[in-house]
Design a protein around this motif. Structure first.
Motif, PDB file in Angstrom:
ATOM      1  N   ALA A   9       0.877  -1.263  -0.004  1.00 31.64           N
ATOM      2  CA  ALA A   9      -0.007   0.030  -0.010  1.00 31.64           C
ATOM      3  C   ALA A   9       0.950   1.086   0.046  1.00 31.64           C
ATOM      4  O   ALA A   9       2.184   1.136   0.336  1.00 31.64           O
ATOM      5  N   ALA A  10       0.154   2.371  -0.326  1.00 27.07           N
ATOM      6  CA  ALA A  10       0.909   3.586  -0.346  1.00 27.07           C
ATOM      7  C   ALA A  10       0.043   4.674  -0.030  1.00 27.07           C
ATOM      8  O   ALA A  10      -1.106   4.606  -0.002  1.00 27.07           O
ATOM      9  N   THR A  11       0.667   5.907   0.695  1.00 21.70           N
ATOM     10  CA  THR A  11      -0.112   6.784   1.543  1.00 21.70           C
ATOM     11  C   THR A  11       0.722   8.093   1.108  1.00 21.70           C
ATOM     12  O   THR A  11       2.124   8.088   0.712  1.00 21.70           O
ATOM     13  N   LEU A  12      -0.071   9.200   0.719  1.00 19.66           N
ATOM     14  CA  LEU A  12       0.580  10.679   0.249  1.00 19.66           C
ATOM     15  C   LEU A  12       0.063  11.323   1.356  1.00 19.66           C
ATOM     16  O   LEU A  12      -1.009  11.781   1.585  1.00 19.66           O
ATOM     17  N   VAL A  13       1.418  12.259   1.815  1.00 19.73           N
ATOM     18  CA  VAL A  13       1.054  13.330   2.745  1.00 19.73           C
ATOM     19  C   VAL A  13       1.429  14.639   2.102  1.00 19.73           C
ATOM     20  O   VAL A  13       2.515  14.693   1.680  1.00 19.73           O
ATOM     21  N   LEU A  28      -8.405  12.425   5.680  1.00 15.62           N
ATOM     22  CA  LEU A  28      -9.887  11.963   5.431  1.00 15.62           C
ATOM     23  C   LEU A  28     -10.425  11.518   6.769  1.00 15.62           C
ATOM     24  O   LEU A  28      -9.671  10.678   7.279  1.00 15.62           O
ATOM     25  N   GLN A  29     -11.649  11.474   6.848  1.00 12.74           N
ATOM     26  CA  GLN A  29     -12.167  10.747   7.996  1.00 12.74           C
ATOM     27  C   GLN A  29     -12.953   9.852   7.209  1.00 12.74           C
ATOM     28  O   GLN A  29     -13.991   9.970   6.468  1.00 12.74           O
ATOM     29  N   ARG A  30     -12.516   8.519   7.540  1.00 13.00           N
ATOM     30  CA  ARG A  30     -13.149   7.378   6.756  1.00 13.00           C
ATOM     31  C   ARG A  30     -14.404   7.112   7.196  1.00 13.00           C
ATOM     32  O   ARG A  30     -14.861   7.468   8.385  1.00 13.00           O
ATOM     33  N   THR A  31     -15.475   6.596   6.326  1.00 13.48           N
ATOM     34  CA  THR A  31     -16.979   6.178   6.894  1.00 13.48           C
ATOM     35  C   THR A  31     -16.646   5.273   7.908  1.00 13.48           C
ATOM     36  O   THR A  31     -15.762   4.403   7.859  1.00 13.48           O
ATOM     37  N   PRO A  44      -4.655  10.209   2.550  1.00  9.49           N
ATOM     38  CA  PRO A  44      -5.130   9.554   1.444  1.00  9.49           C
ATOM     39  C   PRO A  44      -4.216   8.509   0.952  1.00  9.49           C
ATOM     40  O   PRO A  44      -2.978   8.462   1.278  1.00  9.49           O
ATOM     41  N   GLY A  45      -4.780   7.481   0.364  1.00  5.32           N
ATOM     42  CA  GLY A  45      -3.788   6.162   0.124  1.00  5.32           C
ATOM     43  C   GLY A  45      -4.646   4.854  -0.046  1.00  5.32           C
ATOM     44  O   GLY A  45      -5.807   4.846  -0.014  1.00  5.32           O
ATOM     45  N   GLY A  46      -3.858   3.901  -0.810  1.00  7.02           N
ATOM     46  CA  GLY A  46      -4.487   2.700  -0.657  1.00  7.02           C
ATOM     47  C   GLY A  46      -3.626   1.587  -1.167  1.00  7.02           C
ATOM     48  O   GLY A  46      -2.608   1.846  -1.061  1.00  7.02           O
ATOM     49  N   THR A  86      -9.672  12.195  -3.426  1.00  8.47           N
ATOM     50  CA  THR A  86      -9.721  13.800  -3.023  1.00  8.47           C
ATOM     51  C   THR A  86      -9.760  14.634  -4.071  1.00  8.47           C
ATOM     52  O   THR A  86     -10.093  15.901  -3.935  1.00  8.47           O
ATOM     53  N   GLY A  87      -9.500  14.031  -5.451  1.00  8.31           N
ATOM     54  CA  GLY A  87      -9.509  15.208  -6.436  1.00  8.31           C
ATOM     55  C   GLY A  87      -8.361  16.095  -6.506  1.00  8.31           C
ATOM     56  O   GLY A  87      -8.331  16.963  -7.400  1.00  8.31           O
ATOM     57  N   ILE A  88      -7.374  15.809  -5.921  1.00  7.72           N
ATOM     58  CA  ILE A  88      -6.163  16.611  -5.876  1.00  7.72           C
ATOM     59  C   ILE A  88      -4.963  15.646  -6.765  1.00  7.72           C
ATOM     60  O   ILE A  88      -4.716  14.686  -6.389  1.00  7.72           O
ATOM     61  N   ALA A  89      -4.587  16.521  -7.778  1.00  7.61           N
ATOM     62  CA  ALA A  89      -3.652  15.893  -8.719  1.00  7.61           C
ATOM     63  C   ALA A  89      -2.093  16.316  -8.387  1.00  7.61           C
ATOM     64  O   ALA A  89      -2.005  17.654  -8.443  1.00  7.61           O
TER      65      ALA A  89
END
Length: 250
Positions: A9-13, A28-31, A44-46, A86-89
């Motif tokens: 997995a990977a996460t971006l700060v 993100l506050q996960r559901t 964000p990540g996955g 998130t829609g951030i590129a």
């Protein structure tokens, strides 16, 4: 008993340094319906996907790829997941126009390949724009174990962050200190790795400061050690890995 397989997995700060003071980070506050980290505040990540490896191995789709193939693919995954969630590129060249972001997100959400989007539009990824600063490889018992690489990058463009309602209830731009303070008051909940990384970010509150810190810190893969203190479960991480806090509750 079989050794559990770790999921790459990977996460971006993201670092938003548009205002004076410490950088803000997108979280993100996960559901509450998510199988993993339900209700938690996360970056964000996955998961790293097969297509991420294909992009990373393509000289036309990925520039400045590091020598390690898994590192390259994880950077692609961090970019892709951040865009989808998130829609951030970030690190897409030429820069993705805000007006085109919804269509890209919709394509990714419906299962479209990131490689196809890049190829069709003539875009590529500059993987050097992501700074690796941590890798967490837990071994204590969990339902699912992730081998997660954390990256840092500067926020780009003027697109507004918009949450994916399937995975996130809210998106928030927070300084690391604010996120930690909110967790201390019970406003938000943090997983152990997220809290430790926020403490590290709070100690190095700009991207340049974090990059300098990372360059001077020996690289360690973080595997928290479970232990019991006064009858309560705790986790401990190495003291020489650049983290100001190395012991805490799971």
């Amino acid at each position: 008993m079989e050794t559990p397989t770790h999921i790459p997995a990977a996460t971006l700060v993201l670092f938003d340094e548009s205002a004076p003071g410490p950088a803000r980070h997108l979280m993100l506050q996960r559901t509450e319906t998510m199988r993993f980290a339900a209700g938690m505040l996360v970056f964000p990540g996955g998961r790293v996907e097969v297509d991420d490896h294909a992009i990373a191995a393509s000289p036309t789709l990925a520039r400045n790829a590091p020598d390690e193939a898994d590192d390259s693919a994880a950077r692609v995954a961090a970019i892709r997941e951040t865009l989808e969630e998130t829609g951030i590129a970030v690190a897409i060249r030429p820069a993705l126009l805000p007006a085109n972001i919804p269509a890209w997100r919709a394509a990714l959400k419906s299962g479209g390949a990131f490689s196809a989007l890049l190829s069709k539009s003539g875009h590529s990824l500059d993987l050097a724009l992501l700074t690796p600063f941590s890798r967490w490889y837990p071994k204590h018992l969990q339902h699912r174990l992730f081998d997660t690489r954390f990256y840092a990058a500067r926020r780009e463009g003027e697109a507004e962050a918009v949450h994916d309602a399937d995975e996130a209830a809210h998106l928030l731009w927070l300084t690391a200190k604010t996120a930690l303070d909110d967790a201390a008051t019970g406003t938000h909940r943090l997983m152990f790795p997220t809290a430790r990384n926020l403490e590290r970010l709070a100690a190095h509150p700009s991207l340049a400061a974090l990059q300098t810190h990372v360059a001077a810190t020996p690289w360690r893969v973080i595997t928290p050690e479970p232990l019991e203190i006064d009858g309560a479960a705790h986790l401990r991480i190495p003291e020489d890995a650049g983290y100001p806090v190395t012991l805490g509750r799971p």
